[in-house]
Design a protein around this motif. Structure first.
Motif, short mmCIF file in Angstrom:
data_model
loop_
_atom_site.label_atom_id
_atom_site.label_comp_id
_atom_site.label_asym_id
_atom_site.label_seq_id
_atom_site.Cartn_x
_atom_site.Cartn_y
_atom_site.Cartn_z
N LEU A 180 0.83 -1.20 0.00
CA LEU A 180 0.00 0.00 0.00
C LEU A 180 0.87 1.25 0.00
O LEU A 180 2.04 1.21 0.37
N VAL A 181 0.27 2.37 -0.39
CA VAL A 181 1.00 3.62 -0.43
C VAL A 181 0.17 4.69 0.28
O VAL A 181 -1.06 4.67 0.25
N GLY A 182 0.87 5.64 0.92
CA GLY A 182 0.16 6.71 1.59
C GLY A 182 -0.45 6.26 2.90
O GLY A 182 0.01 5.31 3.53
N THR A 198 -9.03 5.10 14.72
CA THR A 198 -8.78 5.16 16.16
C THR A 198 -7.33 4.83 16.51
O THR A 198 -6.95 4.94 17.68
N ASN A 199 -6.53 4.41 15.54
CA ASN A 199 -5.11 4.14 15.79
C ASN A 199 -4.25 4.76 14.70
O ASN A 199 -3.24 4.20 14.30
N SER A 200 -4.64 5.92 14.21
CA SER A 200 -3.88 6.64 13.19
C SER A 200 -2.47 6.93 13.71
O SER A 200 -2.31 7.23 14.90
N PRO A 201 -1.44 6.84 12.85
CA PRO A 201 -1.45 6.66 11.39
C PRO A 201 -1.21 5.23 10.95
O PRO A 201 -0.67 5.00 9.87
N ALA A 206 -5.03 -1.23 10.94
CA ALA A 206 -5.83 -0.03 11.17
C ALA A 206 -7.20 -0.39 11.74
O ALA A 206 -7.79 -1.43 11.41
N ASN A 207 -7.70 0.49 12.60
CA ASN A 207 -9.02 0.35 13.21
C ASN A 207 -9.85 1.59 12.92
O ASN A 207 -9.34 2.72 13.01
N PHE A 208 -11.12 1.38 12.60
CA PHE A 208 -12.01 2.50 12.30
C PHE A 208 -13.34 2.36 13.03
O PHE A 208 -13.90 1.27 13.12
#
Length: 238
Positions: A180-182, A198-201, A206-208
């Protein structure tokens, strides 16, 4: 199911675009289907929590290309569906060659549920529930892939409070397009629904939380006629 339902599946990079659909029809639940060959080009897994109130709400993972092809697997509760009758059900949805099809699968729950997708270069996708492959379907994708974590709700006043957690994505087969990129983009917000990491970046893992109350739909508008979603998106390295 109307043509605008396609927008939720095949959302382009800069927002929803109206697309023509040749046929909109239910399809059979995922089960024994075409055979996959070789190693998967793509694996996308996550844990969903689908919660809300009102007439309909959902939680999904989605992969799409830039050619209006898309595949989702998730959990949907829809009082307007004769299959769901408002209860949580696993569902897959596909946009392929201008045709939108979907299939309800087994009963789900509002607790944490594992889902996943695998895609093979012989244009076969495998649907995974609770860590097990439940079936395969024909699925053509091409070019660069984009990945969504999203939730939807059906009518004005409906509330969604869903989660997409512990995301794991592997994609690509050459150095230039592997991974992945970005970072995750959470700016895709429609009619009051919004994704929040909720755990950016963090990228992998990742969690949303995706929540909100639907507002601003036109008279007789619903999630079949208008984009009603909170979406986080990330792109394949290319």
């Amino acid at each position: 199911m109307l043509k605008e339902r396609l927008r939720r599946l095949a959302l382009p990079l800069v927002g929803a675009t109206a697309l023509a659909v040749a046929l909109v029809a239910p399809a059979a639940p995922a089960m024994a289907g075409p055979a996959a060959h070789g190693k998967p080009y793509l694996i996308y897994t996550a844990f969903l929590v689908e919660k809300g109130s009102g007439t309909g709400y959902s939680s999904y993972i989605n992969v799409h290309d830039a050619h209006n092809n898309a595949l989702s697997v998730g959990i949907q509760s829809d009082t307007g569906s004769p299959e769901s009758k408002g209860q949580p059900r696993f569902i897959w949805e596909r946009v392929q060659n201008g045709k939108f099809t979907y299939g309800y699968m087994s009963a789900a729950s509002h607790a944490k549920q594992a889902v996943g997708l695998r895609w093979y270069k012989n244009n076969v996708a495998a649907i995974m529930l609770k860590g097990k492959t439940v079936g395969t379907i024909d699925m053509k994708l091409q070019g660069r892939f984009f990945f969504n974590a999203e939730a939807n709700a059906r009518l004005n006043g409906d509330v969604v409070h869903s989660q997409v957690n512990d995301i794991a994505i592997t994609v690509g087969d050459t150095p230039k397009n592997t991974g992945l990129v970005g970072k995750w983009n959470t700016n895709f917000s429609f009619h009051g629904l919004k994704a929040r990491q909720t755990n950016s970046p963090k990228i992998q893992g990742a969690n949303f939380v995706i929540d909100g109350r639907v507002t601003g739909l036109p008279r007789n508008g619903n999630w079949d006629t208008t984009e009603v979603a909170g979406i986080a998106m990330i792109a394949q390295r290319w």
